[in-house]
Design a protein around this motif. Structure first.
Motif, PDB file in Angstrom:
ATOM      1  N   GLY A 104      16.194  27.588   2.262  1.00 44.85           N
ATOM      2  CA  GLY A 104      17.670  27.841   2.993  1.00 44.85           C
ATOM      3  C   GLY A 104      18.652  27.726   1.892  1.00 44.85           C
ATOM      4  N   LEU A 105      18.254  27.457   0.715  1.00 42.18           N
ATOM      5  CA  LEU A 105      19.319  27.469  -0.397  1.00 42.18           C
ATOM      6  C   LEU A 105      20.210  28.785  -0.092  1.00 42.18           C
ATOM      7  N   PRO A 106      21.434  28.788   0.089  1.00 43.16           N
ATOM      8  CA  PRO A 106      22.309  30.099   0.147  1.00 43.16           C
ATOM      9  C   PRO A 106      22.169  30.833  -1.161  1.00 43.16           C
ATOM     10  N   ASP A 107      22.213  32.036  -1.249  1.00 48.88           N
ATOM     11  CA  ASP A 107      22.276  32.915  -2.443  1.00 48.88           C
ATOM     12  C   ASP A 107      23.399  32.305  -3.362  1.00 48.88           C
ATOM     13  N   GLY A 108      23.016  32.520  -4.625  1.00 53.13           N
ATOM     14  CA  GLY A 108      24.305  32.046  -5.641  1.00 53.13           C
ATOM     15  C   GLY A 108      24.100  30.488  -5.657  1.00 53.13           C
ATOM     16  N   VAL A 109      23.581  29.652  -4.951  1.00 52.67           N
ATOM     17  CA  VAL A 109      23.488  28.382  -5.331  1.00 52.67           C
ATOM     18  C   VAL A 109      22.816  27.859  -6.499  1.00 52.67           C
ATOM     19  N   GLU A 156      12.141  30.026  -5.803  1.00 57.71           N
ATOM     20  CA  GLU A 156      11.735  31.077  -4.673  1.00 57.71           C
ATOM     21  C   GLU A 156      11.542  30.056  -3.496  1.00 57.71           C
ATOM     22  N   LEU A 157      10.857  28.795  -3.541  1.00 54.74           N
ATOM     23  CA  LEU A 157      10.792  28.126  -2.333  1.00 54.74           C
ATOM     24  C   LEU A 157      11.933  27.308  -2.011  1.00 54.74           C
ATOM     25  N   ALA A 158      13.120  27.255  -3.096  1.00 52.53           N
ATOM     26  CA  ALA A 158      14.185  26.521  -2.784  1.00 52.53           C
ATOM     27  C   ALA A 158      15.007  27.474  -1.598  1.00 52.53           C
TER      28      ALA A 158
END
Ligand code: NAD
Length: 515
Positions: free
Chosen positions: A211-216, A205-207
């Motif tokens: 800004g970690l994009p969806d699916g990464v 959730e924090l990642a």
């Protein structure tokens, strides 16, 4: 897009009917599994059911892998500086949420709050290191290797990678895995331990908030079946595993048979060799802290002490200090050690202690029957010390993974080194001495991957790598540090010719050589 998981998954419910079910994370959304089978996540200090994890269905697993596969092309083409900035923000958010993360670790895993903070912090350091990935992932360049020809190498991400986690470091070990992989440009499928998935969920959730994009990053829950699905899946390129030898060797064989890279960190029996000239006070403190801290459930726990020379005076002091430790629920401010993870784990620890006594070891301190006021149902084992243990005993041959310190005796440093080297595992070993000569001999001759000299738990910081060896590791590239970056990248070498060369000398079919 990111909805807060906090009230749903992590609030401790008093009502058995409303136990939270931990969702999977697929393509940037937290989705409830359609599985009909769930496993309870149990607070080991109280036996309360904290939440339930699904045995994720094969269809759900496939959509997690597809989400990771779809996210890969754009994430690998995202500038490294942008990927680093996500980690920079991520480390800030981990710091801000340190207390919440630690409380979750204590609730699900049992370790004391202070120790849980250490669990998060040692993972945080890997995230900090990933913030400098541009330098770590750099290739090499050599100009003019031949007439007008330059050669350079680049390190490219692999694609979809997966990580399978153990219960004992619910925050640190996921953070050994996906931050390094993702900052290198890979996308990820993480399978947390079924015993304590909460920290992984909070970190994800924090990642995403960072800004970690969806699916990464995707998360799937389950046990053997999902692990086998990871090993077999054609779209997964690399598997990181941390856990027991039984699971690790199975995963190493199955995933590598499918052509995947595997790094597998496994069990341990870490020895501390105490020389007669060692500083008594600091050595005893180190042995007690590293033997009983985290209730002995660290892969780098110092579970075996080999005293060189007369062991009696050492054992007396050890006993005195071990007796003074406070065993209680991990949230109690004065607790030194909490419970072991499960009833089965407690039974196993007690069985191995019993077998030691049966085969002739002396029980200096027995923590098996401890009852902790206020936590009568918890899986507690108090500090336990077995003395006079020999290499043929089962309690020495097996990993106990509980607050049990095994004491052995050797007549010389050579004999002590021989005992350590004959053990099948090679995670860590430490020597306590004031002699540089003894320390140097130990460093040179010991066959273990991580050596401590007056340091009991020599877990390297992330600019080095976690370098267990022998039966404690399978693979060629270790976790984090330079090796971790190499594990999650494929090297590509380019040879270019940009010189206007005259064509007058004609065609040559001979093997090109540099000139
Ligand atoms: P474990 O092997 O029981 O479980 C680890 C993971 O593997 C879990 O996610 C579990 O679901 C899965 N798993 C378990 N058995 C499996 C099987 N037969 N087939 C497929 N998947 C399986 O380990 P654990 O009890 O969670 O962790 C404790 C162990 O981990 C200890 O042996 C400890 O030494 C080791 N450990 C090693 C390191 C290291 O870096 N060397 C670090 C931490 C823990």
């Amino acid at each position: 897009k990111v909805r807060s998981l906090t009230p749903r998954v992590f609030a401790l419910s008093n009502h058995h009917f409303s136990v939270a079910r931990v969702p999977n994370l697929i393509g940037g959304s937290f989705v409830d599994s359609k599985s009909s089978e769930f496993i309870d996540v149990i607070n080991p200090a109280t036996q309360e059911v904290v939440s339930q994890i699904p045995l994720t269905t094969n269809e759900e697993f496939k959509s997690a892998v597809s989400a990771a596969k779809e996210a890969f092309p754009s994430w690998r083409n995202t500038p490294i500086t942008t990927r680093q900035r996500v980690m920079l923000k991520f480390q800030e958010l981990i710091r801000k949420n340190m207390d919440k993360l630690a409380l979750n670790v204590t609730t699900e895993q049992g370790k004391t709050l202070k120790d849980a903070q250490g669990d998060v912090f040692r993972g945080l350091e890997v995230v900090e290191h990933a913030c400098g990935m541009a330098t770590l992932q750099m290739g090499e360049y050599m100009s003019n290797v031949s007439n007008g020809i330059d050669t350079y190498s680049i390190r490219e991400p692999l694609g979809v990678c997966a990580g399978i986690c153990p219960f004992n470091f619910p925050a640190m070990i996921p953070l050994w895995m996906f931050p390094v992989a993702a900052t290198c440009g890979n996308t990820y499928v993480l399978k947390p331990s079924e015993k304590d998935p909460g920290a992984s969920m909070m970190l994800a959730e924090l990642a995403m908030e960072a800004g970690l994009p969806d699916g990464v990053l995707n998360i799937v829950h389950g046990t053997h079946d999902i692990v086998n699905a990871i090993c077999d899946d054609d779209d997964i390129r690399a598997v990181s595993f941390v856990g027991s030898n039984q699971a690790g060797m199975h995963i190493y064989a199955r995933a590598s048979a499918k052509g995947k890279r595997v790094q597998s960190n496994m069990g341990a029996k870490n020895h501390g060799v105490v020389m007669p000239d060692a500083n008594i006070d600091s050595t005893i403190n180190a042995l007690v802290a590293a033997g009983f801290g985290a209730a002995g459930q660290r892969c780098m726990a110092l579970s075996t002490v080999v005293f060189v020379g007369d062991s009696k005076p050492w054992e007396e002091k050890l006993l005195e200090r071990a007796k003074a430790l406070k065993v209680s629920g991990g949230t109690e401010p004065d607790a030194d050690l909490g419970p072991v993870i499960s009833k089965q784990a407690k039974e196993r620890v007690c069985r191995l202690v019993h077998s030691g006594v049966d085969s002739g070891a002396r029980l200096l301190l027995d923590g098996r029957d401890i009852v902790v006021p206020g936590y009568e149902k918890g899986n507690f084992v108090g500090p336990t010390i077995l003395s006079g243990v020999t290499p043929d005993m089962e309690c020495y041959k097996e990993e106990i993974f509980g607050p049990v310190l095994i004491c052995m005796q050797a007549n010389s440093l050579d004999e002590a080194i021989n005992i350590v080297n004959k053990n099948k595992w090679g995670n860590g070993a430490a020597i306590f001495t004031t002699s540089g000569v003894a320390a140097r001999k130990f460093q040179t001759e010991i066959e273990a991957g991580q050596i401590g000299i007056n340091v009991p738990i020599p877990v390297p910081l992330p600019f080095f790598s976690f370098t267990g060896s022998k039966a404690s590791f399978a693979g060629d590239l270790n976790f984090y540090g330079k090796a971790g970056v190499q594990f999650y990248t494929q090297i590509k070498t380019i040879t270019q010719q940009w010189k206007d060369l005259p064509g007058g000398s004609g065609v040559s079919l001979a093997m090109p050589t540099s000139q």
